[in-house]
Design a protein around this motif. Structure first.
Motif, short mmCIF file in Angstrom:
data_model
loop_
_atom_site.label_atom_id
_atom_site.label_comp_id
_atom_site.label_asym_id
_atom_site.label_seq_id
_atom_site.Cartn_x
_atom_site.Cartn_y
_atom_site.Cartn_z
N ASP A 1 0.84 -1.20 0.00
CA ASP A 1 0.00 0.00 0.00
C ASP A 1 0.87 1.24 0.00
OD1 ASP A 1 -2.47 -1.32 -0.01
OD2 ASP A 1 -2.47 -1.52 2.18
N ARG A 2 0.44 2.23 -0.78
CA ARG A 2 1.18 3.48 -0.94
C ARG A 2 0.57 4.56 -0.06
NH1 ARG A 2 -0.12 3.98 -7.05
NH2 ARG A 2 -2.07 3.35 -6.08
N TYR A 3 1.43 5.34 0.58
CA TYR A 3 1.01 6.38 1.51
C TYR A 3 1.62 7.72 1.11
CZ TYR A 3 -0.57 2.74 4.75
OH TYR A 3 -1.23 1.69 5.32
N PRO B 1 -5.87 6.36 -9.01
CA PRO B 1 -5.32 6.46 -7.64
C PRO B 1 -3.79 6.52 -7.63
CG PRO B 1 -7.09 4.87 -7.71
CD PRO B 1 -6.80 5.24 -9.14
N GLU C 1 -2.94 4.75 -1.79
CA GLU C 1 -4.09 4.15 -1.12
C GLU C 1 -4.53 4.98 0.09
OE1 GLU C 1 -3.02 1.78 -4.02
OE2 GLU C 1 -1.53 1.97 -2.41
N TYR C 2 -3.57 5.64 0.73
CA TYR C 2 -3.87 6.38 1.96
C TYR C 2 -3.11 7.70 2.01
CZ TYR C 2 -5.52 1.82 3.51
OH TYR C 2 -6.18 0.63 3.60
N THR D 1 -8.50 7.39 3.41
CA THR D 1 -8.40 6.50 2.25
C THR D 1 -8.36 7.36 0.99
OG1 THR D 1 -10.78 6.37 1.96
CG2 THR D 1 -9.75 4.70 3.40
N TRP D 2 -8.00 6.75 -0.13
CA TRP D 2 -8.03 7.44 -1.42
C TRP D 2 -9.42 8.00 -1.68
CZ3 TRP D 2 -5.34 9.63 -5.17
CH2 TRP D 2 -5.99 9.89 -6.38
N ASP D 3 -10.46 7.21 -1.45
CA ASP D 3 -11.83 7.68 -1.71
C ASP D 3 -12.19 8.89 -0.85
OD1 ASP D 3 -12.22 5.76 -3.68
OD2 ASP D 3 -13.16 4.33 -2.30
#
Length: 165
Positions: free
Chosen positions: A73-75, A102, A105-106, A125-127
């Motif tokens: 996961d990418r931050y 995206p 992800e966060y 979150t991305w959303d």
């Protein structure tokens, strides 16, 4: 050491020595001291807290992200001393009809007080990021304002005792 007793030249010298030592200890990596401090503190907190993913710093210059979890996961990590993050580049401009791919992800947001004590760490979150991002017309990029709506959607990862009370 009482900083008030130092003359201006000695105070600047102390700042320079402090920056060099922070770089030597890999606490900061670039000239963006506040951003680097947020990255360091966020990664350290995630790695030492059970239930949170272990993160490692992305290489300097990696676009859009600052850390990667062992799961991939990418931050993106941002520091705030007020209520507005720095900008997120590489996304579609305001008014674009194309959806953004995206970039992470966060988002981790480290909130500092006026004396650079860590007050809180929030995760979106991305959303949630897409839902709350605001256009910065001067920078031609997006940012996040820490409004009540954003904080409601964010996961509180850390809060200092000052914030919790």
């Amino acid at each position: 050491m009482n900083l008030v007793d130092l003359n201006n030249e000695k105070l600047v010298e102390l700042y320079s020595s402090t920056i060099k030592e922070l770089k030597k200890r890999n606490i900061i990596r670039t000239k963006n001291v506040t951003g680097d401090l947020a990255e360091y503190l966020a990664i350290q907190h995630y790695c030492k807290t059970p239930g949170l993913p272990n993160l490692q710093a992305a290489p300097i210059g990696t676009q859009n992200i600052d850390a990667i979890s062992i799961a991939g996961d990418r931050y993106s990590i941002k520091a705030v001393t007020g209520n507005v993050t720095g900008t997120f580049h590489g996304l579609k401009p305001k008014g674009s009809s194309e959806p953004d791919i995206p970039k992470f992800e966060y988002v981790i947001i480290c909130k500092f007080d006026d004396e650079y004590h860590l007050e809180a760490i929030y995760e979106l979150t991305w959303d949630s990021f897409v839902k709350h991002k605001k256009w910065h017309s001067t920078m031609k990029a997006w940012n996040i304002c820490l409004t009540k709506k954003v904080l409601f959607d964010a996961k509180l990862i850390y809060a200092s005792s000052l914030v919790q009370n």
